[in-house]
Design a protein around this motif. Structure first.
Motif, mmCIF file in Angstrom:
data_model
loop_
_atom_site.group_PDB
_atom_site.id
_atom_site.type_symbol
_atom_site.label_atom_id
_atom_site.label_comp_id
_atom_site.label_asym_id
_atom_site.label_seq_id
_atom_site.Cartn_x
_atom_site.Cartn_y
_atom_site.Cartn_z
ATOM 1 N N VAL A 71 11.998 12.714 -16.947
ATOM 2 C CA VAL A 71 11.581 13.103 -15.596
ATOM 3 C C VAL A 71 11.457 14.620 -15.536
ATOM 4 O O VAL A 71 12.238 15.342 -16.150
ATOM 5 N N SER A 72 10.455 15.093 -14.785
ATOM 6 C CA SER A 72 10.326 16.538 -14.560
ATOM 7 C C SER A 72 10.547 16.820 -13.079
ATOM 8 O O SER A 72 10.296 15.973 -12.222
ATOM 9 N N ARG A 73 11.026 17.998 -12.816
ATOM 10 C CA ARG A 73 11.307 18.449 -11.450
ATOM 11 C C ARG A 73 10.382 19.616 -11.170
ATOM 12 O O ARG A 73 10.376 20.596 -11.907
ATOM 13 N N SER A 74 9.600 19.519 -10.078
ATOM 14 C CA SER A 74 8.648 20.582 -9.747
ATOM 15 C C SER A 74 8.892 21.077 -8.332
ATOM 16 O O SER A 74 8.993 20.280 -7.400
ATOM 17 N N ALA A 75 8.956 22.407 -8.195
ATOM 18 C CA ALA A 75 9.096 23.001 -6.871
ATOM 19 C C ALA A 75 7.750 22.924 -6.161
ATOM 20 O O ALA A 75 6.697 23.175 -6.748
ATOM 21 N N LEU A 76 7.787 22.564 -4.884
ATOM 22 C CA LEU A 76 6.571 22.468 -4.076
ATOM 23 C C LEU A 76 6.473 23.694 -3.177
ATOM 24 O O LEU A 76 7.478 24.144 -2.626
ATOM 25 N N ALA A 77 5.283 24.214 -3.040
ATOM 26 C CA ALA A 77 5.067 25.388 -2.193
ATOM 27 C C ALA A 77 4.867 24.927 -0.751
ATOM 28 O O ALA A 77 3.784 25.004 -0.188
ATOM 29 N N THR A 78 5.928 24.404 -0.183
ATOM 30 C CA THR A 78 5.883 23.926 1.197
ATOM 31 C C THR A 78 6.952 24.628 2.006
ATOM 32 O O THR A 78 7.842 25.264 1.457
ATOM 33 N N LYS A 79 6.859 24.521 3.317
ATOM 34 C CA LYS A 79 7.903 25.054 4.183
ATOM 35 C C LYS A 79 8.485 23.907 4.965
ATOM 36 O O LYS A 79 7.745 23.229 5.668
ATOM 37 N N PRO A 80 9.749 23.621 4.868
ATOM 38 C CA PRO A 80 10.706 24.232 3.943
ATOM 39 C C PRO A 80 10.366 23.866 2.497
ATOM 40 O O PRO A 80 9.654 22.883 2.258
#
Length: 148
Positions: free
Chosen positions: A69-78
């Protein structure tokens, strides 16, 4: 150079460690939920009935550690995080689908076998105590070889 038995033990240990992670209580279910597309943590938690926040976190981290599994940060608020399958995880798609189909195909047969087994164990446990005791005494009664 390792002997065949040592190589075999090492290989078994490696296979067991991978299967322990993929085949534990939640690992396979998490993987199956990520087959189609990446998902956010809350989406996974809603789809996996009965999993706690802590257990989902632990399962995702361990699958990430294994490279499944990979974990990706999303450019969302929050800010958000999405989890998806890596190429190694994607290679599990067919085996997971096959195992899921096998479980659906044989689920009723397995449930019936469990019920038969549990009924037999329960019937054995419900024997009257004096019958069990008399039966067990036949095994530990001393044999008297003295002549009378």
């Amino acid at each position: 150079m390792p002997t065949p038995s040592r190589r075999g033990n090492s290989e078994c240990s490696h296979i067991r460690s991978v299967l322990d992670r993929v085949g534990d209580r939640w690992g396979l279910l998490v993987i199956s939920r990520l087959l189609d597309h990446p998902k956010r943590f809350n989406e996974l938690q809603q789809e996996l009935e009965g999993i706690s926040h802590r257990m989902l976190t632990l399962t995702l981290r361990l699958l990430e550690r294994e490279g499944i599994v990979s974990r990706s940060a999303l450019a969302t608020k929050p800010p958000g995080v999405a989890y998806g399958l890596t190429p190694v995880g994607e290679s599990l798609i067919e085996p997971v689908r096959a195992l899921s189909q096998w479980a659906r195909d044989h689920g009723e047969t397995i449930r019936a076998a469990r019920q038969r087994f549990d009924s037999a164990v329960l019937a054995k446990a419900e024997r009257p105590a004096h019958r069990r005791q008399a039966f067990m005494q036949t095994f530990d009664a001393p044999t008297d070889f003295r002549e009378k």
